[in-house]
Design a protein around this motif. Sequence first.
Motif, PDB file in Angstrom:
ATOM      1  N   ASP A 190       0.812  -1.215   0.000  1.00 15.77           N
ATOM      2  CA  ASP A 190       0.000   0.000   0.000  1.00 15.77           C
ATOM      3  C   ASP A 190       0.851   1.273   0.000  1.00 15.77           C
ATOM      4  O   ASP A 190       0.329   2.360  -0.229  1.00 15.77           O
ATOM      5  CB  ASP A 190      -0.939   0.007   1.212  1.00 15.77           C
ATOM      6  CG  ASP A 190      -1.925  -1.144   1.156  1.00 15.77           C
ATOM      7  OD1 ASP A 190      -2.146  -1.693   0.061  1.00 15.77           O
ATOM      8  OD2 ASP A 190      -2.471  -1.503   2.218  1.00 15.77           O
ATOM      9  N   GLN A 191       2.157   1.144   0.250  1.00 16.23           N
ATOM     10  CA  GLN A 191       3.033   2.308   0.367  1.00 16.23           C
ATOM     11  C   GLN A 191       3.930   2.539  -0.844  1.00 16.23           C
ATOM     12  O   GLN A 191       4.262   3.661  -1.162  1.00 16.23           O
ATOM     13  CB  GLN A 191       3.938   2.156   1.599  1.00 16.23           C
ATOM     14  CG  GLN A 191       3.228   1.812   2.879  1.00 16.23           C
ATOM     15  CD  GLN A 191       2.298   2.905   3.348  1.00 16.23           C
ATOM     16  OE1 GLN A 191       2.627   4.077   3.265  1.00 16.23           O
ATOM     17  NE2 GLN A 191       1.122   2.524   3.820  1.00 16.23           N
ATOM     18  N   LYS A 192       4.363   1.446  -1.491  1.00 11.46           N
ATOM     19  CA  LYS A 192       5.390   1.590  -2.525  1.00 11.46           C
ATOM     20  C   LYS A 192       5.415   0.390  -3.475  1.00 11.46           C
ATOM     21  O   LYS A 192       4.838  -0.652  -3.199  1.00 11.46           O
ATOM     22  CB  LYS A 192       6.759   1.770  -1.890  1.00 11.46           C
ATOM     23  CG  LYS A 192       7.194   0.596  -1.027  1.00 11.46           C
ATOM     24  CD  LYS A 192       8.472   0.929  -0.284  1.00 11.46           C
ATOM     25  CE  LYS A 192       8.788  -0.055   0.803  1.00 11.46           C
ATOM     26  NZ  LYS A 192       7.948  -0.042   1.959  1.00 11.46           N
ATOM     27  N   VAL A 193       6.142   0.594  -4.586  1.00 10.16           N
ATOM     28  CA  VAL A 193       6.447  -0.461  -5.549  1.00 10.16           C
ATOM     29  C   VAL A 193       7.941  -0.725  -5.444  1.00 10.16           C
ATOM     30  O   VAL A 193       8.743   0.214  -5.392  1.00 10.16           O
ATOM     31  CB  VAL A 193       6.092  -0.032  -6.992  1.00 10.16           C
ATOM     32  CG1 VAL A 193       6.546  -1.076  -7.997  1.00 10.16           C
ATOM     33  CG2 VAL A 193       4.600   0.236  -7.127  1.00 10.16           C
ATOM     34  N   LEU A 194       8.312  -2.003  -5.399  1.00  2.85           N
ATOM     35  CA  LEU A 194       9.726  -2.387  -5.329  1.00  2.85           C
ATOM     36  C   LEU A 194      10.089  -3.182  -6.576  1.00  2.85           C
ATOM     37  O   LEU A 194       9.300  -4.008  -7.042  1.00  2.85           O
ATOM     38  CB  LEU A 194       9.989  -3.269  -4.107  1.00  2.85           C
ATOM     39  CG  LEU A 194       9.596  -2.713  -2.745  1.00  2.85           C
ATOM     40  CD1 LEU A 194       9.743  -3.785  -1.681  1.00  2.85           C
ATOM     41  CD2 LEU A 194      10.436  -1.504  -2.413  1.00  2.85           C
ATOM     42  N   VAL A 195      11.292  -2.967  -7.093  1.00  2.00           N
ATOM     43  CA  VAL A 195      11.829  -3.753  -8.193  1.00  2.00           C
ATOM     44  C   VAL A 195      13.045  -4.487  -7.655  1.00  2.00           C
ATOM     45  O   VAL A 195      13.937  -3.875  -7.048  1.00  2.00           O
ATOM     46  CB  VAL A 195      12.194  -2.872  -9.402  1.00  2.00           C
ATOM     47  CG1 VAL A 195      12.845  -3.706 -10.499  1.00  2.00           C
ATOM     48  CG2 VAL A 195      10.947  -2.170  -9.934  1.00  2.00           C
TER      49      VAL A 195
ATOM     50  N   GLY B 131      18.847 -12.165  -7.095  1.00  2.00           N
ATOM     51  CA  GLY B 131      19.553 -11.336  -6.119  1.00  2.00           C
ATOM     52  C   GLY B 131      19.318 -11.761  -4.686  1.00  2.00           C
ATOM     53  O   GLY B 131      18.878 -12.876  -4.397  1.00  2.00           O
ATOM     54  N   ASN B 132      19.562 -10.826  -3.785  1.00  2.00           N
ATOM     55  CA  ASN B 132      19.505 -11.123  -2.355  1.00  2.00           C
ATOM     56  C   ASN B 132      18.244 -10.600  -1.671  1.00  2.00           C
ATOM     57  O   ASN B 132      18.142 -10.634  -0.455  1.00  2.00           O
ATOM     58  CB  ASN B 132      20.742 -10.540  -1.668  1.00  2.00           C
ATOM     59  CG  ASN B 132      20.836  -9.036  -1.833  1.00  2.00           C
ATOM     60  OD1 ASN B 132      19.933  -8.388  -2.366  1.00  2.00           O
ATOM     61  ND2 ASN B 132      21.955  -8.474  -1.397  1.00  2.00           N
ATOM     62  N   GLY B 133      17.290 -10.089  -2.450  1.00  2.00           N
ATOM     63  CA  GLY B 133      16.055  -9.589  -1.862  1.00  2.00           C
ATOM     64  C   GLY B 133      16.075  -8.109  -1.547  1.00  2.00           C
ATOM     65  O   GLY B 133      15.075  -7.548  -1.112  1.00  2.00           O
ATOM     66  N   LYS B 134      17.205  -7.458  -1.780  1.00  2.00           N
ATOM     67  CA  LYS B 134      17.274  -6.010  -1.574  1.00  2.00           C
ATOM     68  C   LYS B 134      16.771  -5.330  -2.844  1.00  2.00           C
ATOM     69  O   LYS B 134      17.227  -5.651  -3.943  1.00  2.00           O
ATOM     70  CB  LYS B 134      18.701  -5.584  -1.275  1.00  2.00           C
ATOM     71  CG  LYS B 134      19.239  -6.203   0.005  1.00  2.00           C
ATOM     72  CD  LYS B 134      20.076  -5.229   0.764  1.00  2.00           C
ATOM     73  CE  LYS B 134      20.706  -5.841   1.990  1.00  2.00           C
ATOM     74  NZ  LYS B 134      19.840  -6.245   3.012  1.00  2.00           N
ATOM     75  N   PRO B 135      15.841  -4.394  -2.701  1.00  2.00           N
ATOM     76  CA  PRO B 135      15.295  -3.718  -3.885  1.00  2.00           C
ATOM     77  C   PRO B 135      16.369  -2.950  -4.655  1.00  2.00           C
ATOM     78  O   PRO B 135      17.242  -2.316  -4.059  1.00  2.00           O
ATOM     79  CB  PRO B 135      14.262  -2.750  -3.309  1.00  2.00           C
ATOM     80  CG  PRO B 135      13.966  -3.243  -1.942  1.00  2.00           C
ATOM     81  CD  PRO B 135      15.202  -3.946  -1.472  1.00  2.00           C
ATOM     82  N   LEU B 136      16.290  -3.015  -5.978  1.00  2.00           N
ATOM     83  CA  LEU B 136      17.164  -2.195  -6.819  1.00  2.00           C
ATOM     84  C   LEU B 136      16.720  -0.744  -6.711  1.00  2.00           C
ATOM     85  O   LEU B 136      17.547   0.157  -6.703  1.00  2.00           O
ATOM     86  CB  LEU B 136      17.087  -2.654  -8.276  1.00  2.00           C
ATOM     87  CG  LEU B 136      17.557  -4.080  -8.539  1.00  2.00           C
ATOM     88  CD1 LEU B 136      17.269  -4.482  -9.962  1.00  2.00           C
ATOM     89  CD2 LEU B 136      19.043  -4.203  -8.230  1.00  2.00           C
ATOM     90  N   TYR B 137      15.399  -0.548  -6.658  1.00  2.00           N
ATOM     91  CA  TYR B 137      14.836   0.766  -6.389  1.00  2.00           C
ATOM     92  C   TYR B 137      13.397   0.604  -5.954  1.00  2.00           C
ATOM     93  O   TYR B 137      12.804  -0.463  -6.082  1.00  2.00           O
ATOM     94  CB  TYR B 137      14.963   1.731  -7.574  1.00  2.00           C
ATOM     95  CG  TYR B 137      14.284   1.290  -8.839  1.00  2.00           C
ATOM     96  CD1 TYR B 137      12.951   1.615  -9.092  1.00  2.00           C
ATOM     97  CD2 TYR B 137      14.971   0.571  -9.804  1.00  2.00           C
ATOM     98  CE1 TYR B 137      12.331   1.225 -10.264  1.00  2.00           C
ATOM     99  CE2 TYR B 137      14.356   0.181 -10.974  1.00  2.00           C
ATOM    100  CZ  TYR B 137      13.044   0.518 -11.205  1.00  2.00           C
ATOM    101  OH  TYR B 137      12.431   0.128 -12.352  1.00  2.00           O
ATOM    102  N   GLU B 138      12.852   1.680  -5.403  1.00  2.00           N
ATOM    103  CA  GLU B 138      11.459   1.673  -4.980  1.00  2.00           C
ATOM    104  C   GLU B 138      10.795   2.973  -5.412  1.00  2.00           C
ATOM    105  O   GLU B 138      11.450   4.011  -5.532  1.00  2.00           O
ATOM    106  CB  GLU B 138      11.316   1.468  -3.479  1.00  2.00           C
ATOM    107  CG  GLU B 138      11.969   2.488  -2.607  1.00  2.00           C
ATOM    108  CD  GLU B 138      11.844   2.152  -1.132  1.00  2.00           C
ATOM    109  OE1 GLU B 138      11.404   3.039  -0.381  1.00  2.00           O
ATOM    110  OE2 GLU B 138      12.176   1.016  -0.735  1.00  2.00           O
ATOM    111  N   ILE B 139       9.510   2.885  -5.672  1.00  2.00           N
ATOM    112  CA  ILE B 139       8.703   4.041  -6.052  1.00  2.00           C
ATOM    113  C   ILE B 139       7.685   4.219  -4.937  1.00  2.00           C
ATOM    114  O   ILE B 139       6.843   3.349  -4.714  1.00  2.00           O
ATOM    115  CB  ILE B 139       8.023   3.809  -7.404  1.00  2.00           C
ATOM    116  CG1 ILE B 139       9.110   3.603  -8.462  1.00  2.00           C
ATOM    117  CG2 ILE B 139       7.097   4.964  -7.754  1.00  2.00           C
ATOM    118  CD1 ILE B 139       8.675   2.848  -9.654  1.00  2.00           C
TER     119      ILE B 139
END
Length: 175
Positions: free
Chosen positions: A124-129, A134-142
């Motif tokens: 409900d707060q953001k989109v993660l790519v 990988g290791n589960g860490k987002p490349l970026y978030e919106i």
Amino acid sequence: EIDGNGQPKFEVSSTNAKSDFSFKEILDQKFIVVKVDEQIRIYDIEGNGQPKFAVSPQNPKEDLAFRKLINERFVVIKADNKIRVYDTNGGTKLKFEIASENPKDTMEFGGVNENGKYIAVRDDQKVLVLEVAGNGKPLYEIVRQSEKERFPTIRFLDDKNLLAIARVNRSEKKD
């Protein structure tokens, strides 16, 4: 096999007559996805009848739902309000788990790009790519721009190598 003697190569069924059994889908004409009791199983049609992938809930009340098989290796499962990515290379290994910072938020699988390298998830707060391998860490978030904003649509545009996200502000009803 059609050219065979009419005997099944193998059978996918429940071992207990009282178990819940539900057929989910056939993927790429290669894999059978079923849910037996609360366990998600994936069978390779060319295999020997043993599941290629099987995962059970981590607690008795957890509800598992199959979302995607990526590159015949990574399995995306929704577990309540979490998204889990499993690696089937050499067994069933949890690669990473994504959960919202707010336990009341709904976490959803948004999709995978054409070559299976990236996935998108949203709460409900953001989109993660994230990178699937990988290791589960987002490349970026919106991140949403206001309390009323939501992300109803997330789509990878594969031929353009883009991610399209619809942003809707419910209070203003503007796209």
